[in-house]
Structure formats: C-alpha cells, structure tokens
Design a protein around this motif. Structure first.
Motif, PDB file in Angstrom:
ATOM      1  N   ASP A 168       0.827  -1.204   0.000  1.00  0.00           N
ATOM      2  CA  ASP A 168       0.000   0.000   0.000  1.00  0.00           C
ATOM      3  C   ASP A 168       0.863   1.257   0.000  1.00  0.00           C
ATOM      4  O   ASP A 168       0.388   2.345  -0.337  1.00  0.00           O
ATOM      5  N   ILE A 169       2.128   1.092   0.404  1.00  0.00           N
ATOM      6  CA  ILE A 169       3.042   2.225   0.514  1.00  0.00           C
ATOM      7  C   ILE A 169       4.282   1.987  -0.354  1.00  0.00           C
ATOM      8  O   ILE A 169       4.828   0.883  -0.377  1.00  0.00           O
ATOM      9  N   LEU A 170       4.696   3.025  -1.056  1.00  0.00           N
ATOM     10  CA  LEU A 170       5.935   2.978  -1.829  1.00  0.00           C
ATOM     11  C   LEU A 170       6.957   3.867  -1.127  1.00  0.00           C
ATOM     12  O   LEU A 170       6.727   5.079  -0.964  1.00  0.00           O
ATOM     13  N   ALA A 171       8.044   3.263  -0.663  1.00  0.00           N
ATOM     14  CA  ALA A 171       9.081   4.016   0.041  1.00  0.00           C
ATOM     15  C   ALA A 171      10.061   4.595  -0.977  1.00  0.00           C
ATOM     16  O   ALA A 171      10.718   3.864  -1.713  1.00  0.00           O
ATOM     17  N   ILE A 172      10.152   5.928  -1.020  1.00  0.00           N
ATOM     18  CA  ILE A 172      11.001   6.613  -2.001  1.00  0.00           C
ATOM     19  C   ILE A 172      12.143   7.319  -1.266  1.00  0.00           C
ATOM     20  O   ILE A 172      11.909   8.234  -0.468  1.00  0.00           O
ATOM     21  N   LYS A 173      13.352   6.874  -1.544  1.00  0.00           N
ATOM     22  CA  LYS A 173      14.528   7.434  -0.869  1.00  0.00           C
ATOM     23  C   LYS A 173      15.105   8.578  -1.674  1.00  0.00           C
ATOM     24  O   LYS A 173      15.310   8.477  -2.884  1.00  0.00           O
ATOM     25  N   ASP A 174      15.354   9.696  -1.008  1.00  0.00           N
ATOM     26  CA  ASP A 174      15.956  10.871  -1.626  1.00  0.00           C
ATOM     27  C   ASP A 174      17.046  11.380  -0.690  1.00  0.00           C
ATOM     28  O   ASP A 174      16.781  12.105   0.276  1.00  0.00           O
ATOM     29  N   GLY A 175      18.278  10.979  -0.985  1.00  0.00           N
ATOM     30  CA  GLY A 175      19.388  11.353  -0.116  1.00  0.00           C
ATOM     31  C   GLY A 175      19.245  10.697   1.235  1.00  0.00           C
ATOM     32  O   GLY A 175      19.173   9.464   1.353  1.00  0.00           O
ATOM     33  N   SER A 176      19.157  11.496   2.277  1.00  0.00           N
ATOM     34  CA  SER A 176      19.041  10.958   3.630  1.00  0.00           C
ATOM     35  C   SER A 176      17.590  10.818   4.075  1.00  0.00           C
ATOM     36  O   SER A 176      17.315  10.395   5.193  1.00  0.00           O
ATOM     37  N   GLU A 177      16.659  11.167   3.185  1.00  0.00           N
ATOM     38  CA  GLU A 177      15.246  11.109   3.527  1.00  0.00           C
ATOM     39  C   GLU A 177      14.542   9.964   2.799  1.00  0.00           C
ATOM     40  O   GLU A 177      14.911   9.603   1.686  1.00  0.00           O
ATOM     41  N   VAL A 178      13.530   9.424   3.462  1.00  0.00           N
ATOM     42  CA  VAL A 178      12.673   8.403   2.851  1.00  0.00           C
ATOM     43  C   VAL A 178      11.238   8.877   2.961  1.00  0.00           C
ATOM     44  O   VAL A 178      10.729   9.109   4.069  1.00  0.00           O
ATOM     45  N   THR A 179      10.595   9.046   1.823  1.00  0.00           N
ATOM     46  CA  THR A 179       9.205   9.492   1.794  1.00  0.00           C
ATOM     47  C   THR A 179       8.291   8.302   1.542  1.00  0.00           C
ATOM     48  O   THR A 179       8.521   7.522   0.609  1.00  0.00           O
ATOM     49  N   ARG A 180       7.293   8.160   2.398  1.00  0.00           N
ATOM     50  CA  ARG A 180       6.335   7.077   2.238  1.00  0.00           C
ATOM     51  C   ARG A 180       5.138   7.604   1.448  1.00  0.00           C
ATOM     52  O   ARG A 180       4.410   8.486   1.904  1.00  0.00           O
ATOM     53  N   VAL A 181       4.942   7.047   0.241  1.00  0.00           N
ATOM     54  CA  VAL A 181       3.891   7.505  -0.663  1.00  0.00           C
ATOM     55  C   VAL A 181       2.790   6.454  -0.725  1.00  0.00           C
ATOM     56  O   VAL A 181       3.058   5.269  -0.985  1.00  0.00           O
ATOM     57  N   ASN A 182       1.562   6.884  -0.470  1.00  0.00           N
ATOM     58  CA  ASN A 182       0.413   5.986  -0.606  1.00  0.00           C
ATOM     59  C   ASN A 182       0.258   5.597  -2.068  1.00  0.00           C
ATOM     60  O   ASN A 182       0.112   6.463  -2.943  1.00  0.00           O
ATOM     61  N   VAL A 183       0.291   4.309  -2.352  1.00  0.00           N
ATOM     62  CA  VAL A 183       0.244   3.824  -3.735  1.00  0.00           C
ATOM     63  C   VAL A 183      -1.024   4.287  -4.449  1.00  0.00           C
ATOM     64  O   VAL A 183      -0.995   4.611  -5.641  1.00  0.00           O
ATOM     65  N   ASP A 184      -2.145   4.339  -3.748  1.00  0.00           N
ATOM     66  CA  ASP A 184      -3.396   4.745  -4.379  1.00  0.00           C
ATOM     67  C   ASP A 184      -3.384   6.209  -4.815  1.00  0.00           C
ATOM     68  O   ASP A 184      -4.224   6.615  -5.626  1.00  0.00           O
ATOM     69  N   ARG A 185      -2.446   7.010  -4.290  1.00  0.00           N
ATOM     70  CA  ARG A 185      -2.354   8.420  -4.675  1.00  0.00           C
ATOM     71  C   ARG A 185      -1.462   8.628  -5.892  1.00  0.00           C
ATOM     72  O   ARG A 185      -1.392   9.734  -6.440  1.00  0.00           O
ATOM     73  N   ILE A 186      -0.790   7.567  -6.333  1.00  0.00           N
ATOM     74  CA  ILE A 186       0.072   7.682  -7.517  1.00  0.00           C
ATOM     75  C   ILE A 186      -0.801   7.736  -8.767  1.00  0.00           C
ATOM     76  O   ILE A 186      -1.620   6.855  -9.007  1.00  0.00           O
ATOM     77  N   GLN A 187      -0.616   8.793  -9.562  1.00  0.00           N
ATOM     78  CA  GLN A 187      -1.393   8.948 -10.781  1.00  0.00           C
ATOM     79  C   GLN A 187      -0.721   8.273 -11.968  1.00  0.00           C
ATOM     80  O   GLN A 187      -1.369   7.557 -12.719  1.00  0.00           O
ATOM     81  N   TRP A 188       0.547   8.573 -12.157  1.00  0.00           N
ATOM     82  CA  TRP A 188       1.307   7.890 -13.204  1.00  0.00           C
ATOM     83  C   TRP A 188       2.791   7.972 -12.886  1.00  0.00           C
ATOM     84  O   TRP A 188       3.224   8.759 -12.047  1.00  0.00           O
ATOM     85  N   ILE A 189       3.555   7.129 -13.546  1.00  0.00           N
ATOM     86  CA  ILE A 189       5.001   7.067 -13.376  1.00  0.00           C
ATOM     87  C   ILE A 189       5.634   7.099 -14.759  1.00  0.00           C
ATOM     88  O   ILE A 189       5.187   6.375 -15.667  1.00  0.00           O
ATOM     89  N   ASP A 190       6.655   7.944 -14.936  1.00  0.00           N
ATOM     90  CA  ASP A 190       7.367   7.925 -16.207  1.00  0.00           C
ATOM     91  C   ASP A 190       8.871   7.962 -15.970  1.00  0.00           C
ATOM     92  O   ASP A 190       9.338   8.307 -14.881  1.00  0.00           O
ATOM     93  N   ALA A 191       9.598   7.560 -16.978  1.00  0.00           N
ATOM     94  CA  ALA A 191      11.048   7.459 -16.867  1.00  0.00           C
ATOM     95  C   ALA A 191      11.701   8.770 -17.288  1.00  0.00           C
ATOM     96  O   ALA A 191      11.267   9.422 -18.241  1.00  0.00           O
ATOM     97  N   ALA A 192      12.751   9.134 -16.561  1.00  0.00           N
ATOM     98  CA  ALA A 192      13.564  10.304 -16.905  1.00  0.00           C
ATOM     99  C   ALA A 192      15.027   9.888 -16.799  1.00  0.00           C
ATOM    100  O   ALA A 192      15.656  10.026 -15.751  1.00  0.00           O
TER     101      ALA A 192
END
Length: 274
Positions: A168-192
């Motif tokens: 239900d949660i996607l853990a996204i690491k950014d440097g020293s921080e980890v943001t927990r994102v609710n999967v149901d709130r994800i609209q779309w994902i694209d590659a960069a």
C-alpha cells in the motif's frame, strides 16, 4: 426410460454454439434446453433453466467462463456439471484434468465429445457431482479468473494460484530522507533517464528504480503499462482518445495526456472497458 441430461451451451460465437448443438443431437440422452451468447446471460439463465450440464466457453467478453462460475457462487446458485470449451490446447490437458469434469477443444471433435459425455453420464449415474463441484469451487476460489490465459498457464505448469499481495506504501529514498507515498495516490510514473518520476495528486517524487521493478511491485489490476517508459493508475484515467493518425492517448483527470504504444494498446483498452 432414463431422464435426459439437460444441457446448456454458453459461447459468444454463434457458429460454435450451432456446431456443438448439432453434434449433441447424436446423443439420445441429451436435450439442449438453452443457449447463451455471453457470460452475463448465462448467470441469468442457468438458475432459471437449472441444467444438469453446461458447455462453458472460457474466453468471452463481459464475463469469461471462470467468472461465470464465480458469479453463480456469489449468488448462492447451484452450479451444474461443467465441461469447458477452450481453444487453449497448449494448457488444457493438465489444467482441466485437475480442476474440471472435462474439456473439449475448438474445433470440437466428435470422438472427444463422446468421451466427455461418457464421463458426464458416469458422474450423474454415480452421484459424484459433489466431487466435481468441490474441485470447481477450489478453482474459482483460488483465482478470480480475470486473465484466462494466465490462469491456464499457471494450472498447467503447477504454479500456485494464490493471488499475490501488493504494498500500500511505496518508500522513495531521496538522499538521507525516505518518503512514504500511498500507492493509491500515484497517478502515473514515467522514466527520466536513469530515474523514475512518481507523480501523485500534488507532488512528483524522484526515485532510482527500473520501470520493470516498479511494474512488478504495483497491482496490475490498478496499474497498467501504457508505454515503454510510462505506467498509469487506471483510477485516474478520464478517457482513451484515438487520433486520426491511428495513435491512442490516455487523458488523466488532471488533463495530462499520455501516448499508448501499439504493443500495450490491447491491455490498456481491456483495463479501460472493465
């Protein structure tokens, strides 16, 4: 005189229904009491006509064969003996020898049909319906049957039919921080480049994962790959637009428009139409 076996034919192909009905005329102990051209009609007519036997096509629009059985169970309806009708000859033998009373392959062979009817007669005469229905119930209980080919492949290879669980949660690491994102709130994902951009209702998060890794982690009933470099949460899709050029685009609720590649078009259309 022994009572005739009341049979129904459920198949979305008119010629297939007609061909099977004609072949069943050779059996003096069989009476075809009804035909259905899709799964929804079958769910309505099976309780009304109460057949002893249903020849049930697997791949049908609306409700496929597995879903017909599941729906009857949900409605607490009596499930008759089922002989599956399938074109999946590469999977059928292993799959149906384990879980179904019998199966016949398209185009239907008279000898194979006779063998199936012999089995039906034996089961009915020996009152073994309970065992058949138990196996059938196990089949639909283990798997929803949404993807016909996938369930048959798994049955044939002996893989587990247990539905996988998705976080239900996607853990996204950014440097020293980890943001927990609710999967149901994800609209779309694209590659960069080497990174993935995870777009939510109000933010964009950057993570270093591959598209394949993310696709495997997300529930395929909610998320669909629309392009080599994009995955979309289907609940945020507003419409599917076809252009004069032949290209398809998804339009999200927030106005974002994403191209659908040819290789993913059929899967996307299936998801949209559910």
């Amino acid at each position: 005189m022994q009572n005739k076996i009341k049979a129904m034919i459920v198949d979305d192909e008119p010629l297939a229904r007609k061909g099977l009905a004609v072949r069943l005329e050779q059996f003096d102990n069989v009476e075809v009491v009804g035909e259905c051209h899709n799964g929804l009609e079958a769910v309505t007519l099976i309780p009304q006509l109460q057949p002893d036997l249903v020849f049930l096509d697997i791949q049908m629009p609306g409700l496929n064969g597995f879903q017909v059985i599941n729906k009857l169970r949900e409605l607490n309806q009596t499930i008759p003996l089922i002989v599956f009708v399938t074109a999946y000859d590469s999977y059928a033998i292993k799959a149906f020898d384990i879980h179904a009373l019998d199966y016949v392959l398209k185009p239907i062979d008279e000898t194979r049909l006779s063998e199936a009817m012999d089995k039906v007669s034996t089961v009915l005469s020996m009152h073994q319906e309970g065992d058949h229905k138990h196996r059938l119930a196990k089949l639909v209980a283990d798997f929803t049957g949404d993807d016909c080919e996938e369930i048959l492949r798994k049955l044939a290879s002996g893989e587990s039919l247990d539905s996988p669980t998705y976080p239900d949660i996607l853990a996204i690491k950014d440097g020293s921080e980890v943001t927990r994102v609710n999967v149901d709130r994800i609209q779309w994902i694209d590659a960069a480049g080497d990174y993935m951009c995870v777009h939510t209702e109000g933010d964009t998060h950057i993570m270093r994962r591959t598209m394949k890794e993310l696709e495997e982690e997300l529930d395929p009933k909610k998320f669909v790959r629309v392009h080599r470099s994009a995955i979309v949460n289907i609940q945020y899709v507003s419409k599917l637009v076809s252009h004069v050029s032949g290209e398809y685009h998804l339009v999200l609720n927030n106005g974002t428009e994403l191209k659908v590649s040819r290789s993913h078009r059929d899967r996307v259309k299936d998801m949209i139409n559910k």
